[in-house]
Design a protein around this motif. Structure first.
Motif, PDB file in Angstrom:
ATOM      1  N   SER A 137      42.002  36.037  44.323  1.00  0.00           N
ATOM      2  CA  SER A 137      43.345  36.459  43.895  1.00  0.00           C
ATOM      3  C   SER A 137      43.758  35.687  42.646  1.00  0.00           C
ATOM      4  O   SER A 137      43.822  34.460  42.678  1.00  0.00           O
ATOM      5  CB  SER A 137      44.375  36.165  44.990  1.00  0.00           C
ATOM      6  OG  SER A 137      44.405  37.199  45.905  1.00  0.00           O
ATOM      7  N   PRO A 138      44.046  36.404  41.544  1.00  0.00           N
ATOM      8  CA  PRO A 138      44.435  35.671  40.334  1.00  0.00           C
ATOM      9  C   PRO A 138      45.705  34.863  40.534  1.00  0.00           C
ATOM     10  O   PRO A 138      45.825  33.756  40.037  1.00  0.00           O
ATOM     11  CB  PRO A 138      44.636  36.760  39.292  1.00  0.00           C
ATOM     12  CG  PRO A 138      44.534  38.063  39.993  1.00  0.00           C
ATOM     13  CD  PRO A 138      43.943  37.841  41.352  1.00  0.00           C
ATOM     14  N   SER A 180      47.164  29.964  41.442  1.00  0.00           N
ATOM     15  CA  SER A 180      45.964  30.809  41.432  1.00  0.00           C
ATOM     16  C   SER A 180      45.254  30.655  42.776  1.00  0.00           C
ATOM     17  O   SER A 180      45.346  29.601  43.429  1.00  0.00           O
ATOM     18  CB  SER A 180      45.034  30.406  40.290  1.00  0.00           C
ATOM     19  OG  SER A 180      44.367  29.222  40.618  1.00  0.00           O
ATOM     20  N   GLY A 181      44.530  31.706  43.169  1.00  0.00           N
ATOM     21  CA  GLY A 181      43.807  31.658  44.437  1.00  0.00           C
ATOM     22  C   GLY A 181      42.779  30.543  44.465  1.00  0.00           C
ATOM     23  O   GLY A 181      42.582  29.894  45.496  1.00  0.00           O
ATOM     24  N   THR A 182      42.130  30.295  43.323  1.00  0.00           N
ATOM     25  CA  THR A 182      41.116  29.229  43.311  1.00  0.00           C
ATOM     26  C   THR A 182      41.765  27.863  43.534  1.00  0.00           C
ATOM     27  O   THR A 182      41.239  27.042  44.274  1.00  0.00           O
ATOM     28  CB  THR A 182      40.323  29.182  41.992  1.00  0.00           C
ATOM     29  OG1 THR A 182      41.167  29.548  40.921  1.00  0.00           O
ATOM     30  CG2 THR A 182      39.118  30.050  41.994  1.00  0.00           C
ATOM     31  N   ALA A 203      37.669  40.818  40.267  1.00  0.00           N
ATOM     32  CA  ALA A 203      38.100  40.774  38.860  1.00  0.00           C
ATOM     33  C   ALA A 203      38.286  39.335  38.382  1.00  0.00           C
ATOM     34  O   ALA A 203      38.052  39.030  37.222  1.00  0.00           O
ATOM     35  CB  ALA A 203      39.400  41.563  38.712  1.00  0.00           C
ATOM     36  N   VAL A 204      38.694  38.464  39.300  1.00  0.00           N
ATOM     37  CA  VAL A 204      38.860  37.052  38.911  1.00  0.00           C
ATOM     38  C   VAL A 204      37.514  36.474  38.473  1.00  0.00           C
ATOM     39  O   VAL A 204      37.419  35.743  37.488  1.00  0.00           O
ATOM     40  CB  VAL A 204      39.429  36.223  40.096  1.00  0.00           C
ATOM     41  CG1 VAL A 204      39.437  34.742  39.773  1.00  0.00           C
ATOM     42  CG2 VAL A 204      40.827  36.693  40.435  1.00  0.00           C
ATOM     43  N   LEU A 254      45.414  41.813  36.194  1.00  0.00           N
ATOM     44  CA  LEU A 254      44.615  40.787  35.515  1.00  0.00           C
ATOM     45  C   LEU A 254      43.761  41.401  34.403  1.00  0.00           C
ATOM     46  O   LEU A 254      43.723  40.919  33.278  1.00  0.00           O
ATOM     47  CB  LEU A 254      43.703  40.092  36.541  1.00  0.00           C
ATOM     48  CG  LEU A 254      42.810  38.998  35.981  1.00  0.00           C
ATOM     49  CD1 LEU A 254      43.643  37.739  35.710  1.00  0.00           C
ATOM     50  CD2 LEU A 254      41.689  38.647  36.946  1.00  0.00           C
ATOM     51  N   LEU A 255      43.099  42.506  34.707  1.00  0.00           N
ATOM     52  CA  LEU A 255      42.206  43.145  33.739  1.00  0.00           C
ATOM     53  C   LEU A 255      42.991  43.701  32.549  1.00  0.00           C
ATOM     54  O   LEU A 255      42.500  43.701  31.413  1.00  0.00           O
ATOM     55  CB  LEU A 255      41.406  44.269  34.427  1.00  0.00           C
ATOM     56  CG  LEU A 255      40.387  43.772  35.466  1.00  0.00           C
ATOM     57  CD1 LEU A 255      39.938  44.903  36.380  1.00  0.00           C
ATOM     58  CD2 LEU A 255      39.174  43.146  34.774  1.00  0.00           C
TER      59      LEU A 255
END
Ligand code: NAP
Length: 301
Positions: free
Chosen positions: A42-43, A55-57, A132-133, A159-160
């Motif tokens: 998840s962005p 951000s998800g990361t 996409a991330v 995001l894209l």
């Protein structure tokens, strides 16, 4: 021997490990791919209480850091089998390593669902993607499509749209399942086109994706593309646990509200569990419930 082994290092599994450690139990988390789980795709996460936007990361990193800070051990291994007979559970991994514990929490989440189109698997990494991330940067200045109508698809399209020339958002219904706020934000983007009431029926191109054919009420439309991101939901990956967990027709694990399964000492948490709402918040909630239930089980044996 550990008190608790958690299989799966996403939000449910890492929260379970944090709760287990805070209850004074030893805990090992075994993850096969990347700690943090699906949320790392998840962005932007804007619905986790107390955090306005993250951000998800980063959220995944924080969950891991918190569990380790509490003393949880972690291993990157793929679990291939679990033996659950008796009071000692044994977890076998593809490396040949085996770990033992008094209780097991299964928190394996879910894997991306595929469209089931011809050559879809072959084209993964050659134009077809699920994250996409992870892969969006490869498509800077190019034309892509996202298929799906949930929050993942909407977020991917958003995001894209920041780097791609054109983003088609294809959904099989006339309205989206994901959040209205995201739909509105996408509607305001000049380079995003919604293709509704439509399904992707063919992937075009031989060894690289060069486009898609979309079926809509008026017929068939071919669209030239460099990338297609499939975001049509997820499905569980509980197959190897079916001997000792009851699975429903879709493969989700049955459990009580307390996350206990039919096998004593085996608990289940997060998206791999049968339940009504699969969200980050409910995954974390499951992790805490499963860990506390596992602690009670251990104290009683
Ligand atoms: P989802 O909400 O289950 O949406 C899947 C979408 O794919 C639906 O619109 C569905 O259509 C469509 N679909 C399913 N199978 C299809 C097929 N074979 N062909 C074409 N379309 C198909 O999945 P998700 O977007 O991955 O989200 C999963 C959960 O995570 C949701 O609860 C979501 O809210 C949550 N999430 C949260 C965040 C966040 O908090 N930041 C980010 C991403 C996801 P129908 O609508 O017709 O069923």
């Amino acid at each position: 021997m550990y008190d608790i082994i958690v299989i799966g290092g996403g939000p449910a599994g890492l929260t379970a490990a944090t709760y287990a450690r805070r209850a004074g139990k030893t805990a090992l988390v075994i993850e096969k791919a990347a700690f943090g789980g699906q949320i790392t795709w998840s962005p932007k996460v804007e619905n986790f209480p107390t955090i306005i936007s993250i951000s998800g990361t980063e959220l995944g990193d924080r969950l891991l850091e918190q569990a380790m800070e509490q003393g949880a051990e972690v291993e990157l291994e793929e679990v291939t089998a679990v033996e659950t007979d008796g009071d000692v559970k044994r977890v076998c991994c593809d490396s040949g390593a085996e770990y033992e514990a008094k209780a097991i929490i299964i928190a394996t989440g879910a894997k991306p669902r595929m469209l089931g189109l011809e050559r879809e698997e072959e084209l993964v990494g050659s134009g077809v993607g699920f994250c996409a991330v992870c892969d969006g940067a490869f498509y800077k200045g190019r034309d892509v499509a996202v298929n799906g109508g949930g929050n993942s698809a909407l977020q991917d399209a958003m995001l894209l749209s920041e780097t791609c020339r054109k983003v088609y958002l294809i959904h099989r219904r006339s309205s989206f399942r994901g959040e209205e706020k995201l739909v509105k934000a996408l509607e305001a983007k000049d380079n995003v086109e919604f293709i509704l009431d439509s399904t992707v029926e063919e992937l075009l191109g031989d060894t690289e994706l060069r486009g898609i054919a979309v079926r809509h009420p008026g017929g068939r439309r071919e669209i030239s593309l460099d990338g297609l991101f499939v975001a049509v939901g997820h499905e569980p990956d509980n197959g190897i646990f079916s001997d000792f967990m009851e699975l429903d027709a879709a493969g989700y694990a049955a459990s009580g509200e307390d996350c206990r399964t039919k096998t004593p000492g085996v608990f289940v948490a997060g998206d791999c569990r049968r339940k009504a709402v699969r969200q980050l918040t409910t995954a974390c909630a499951d992790g805490s419930v499963a860990a506390l239930a596992a602690c009670s089980y251990i104290d009683a044996i």
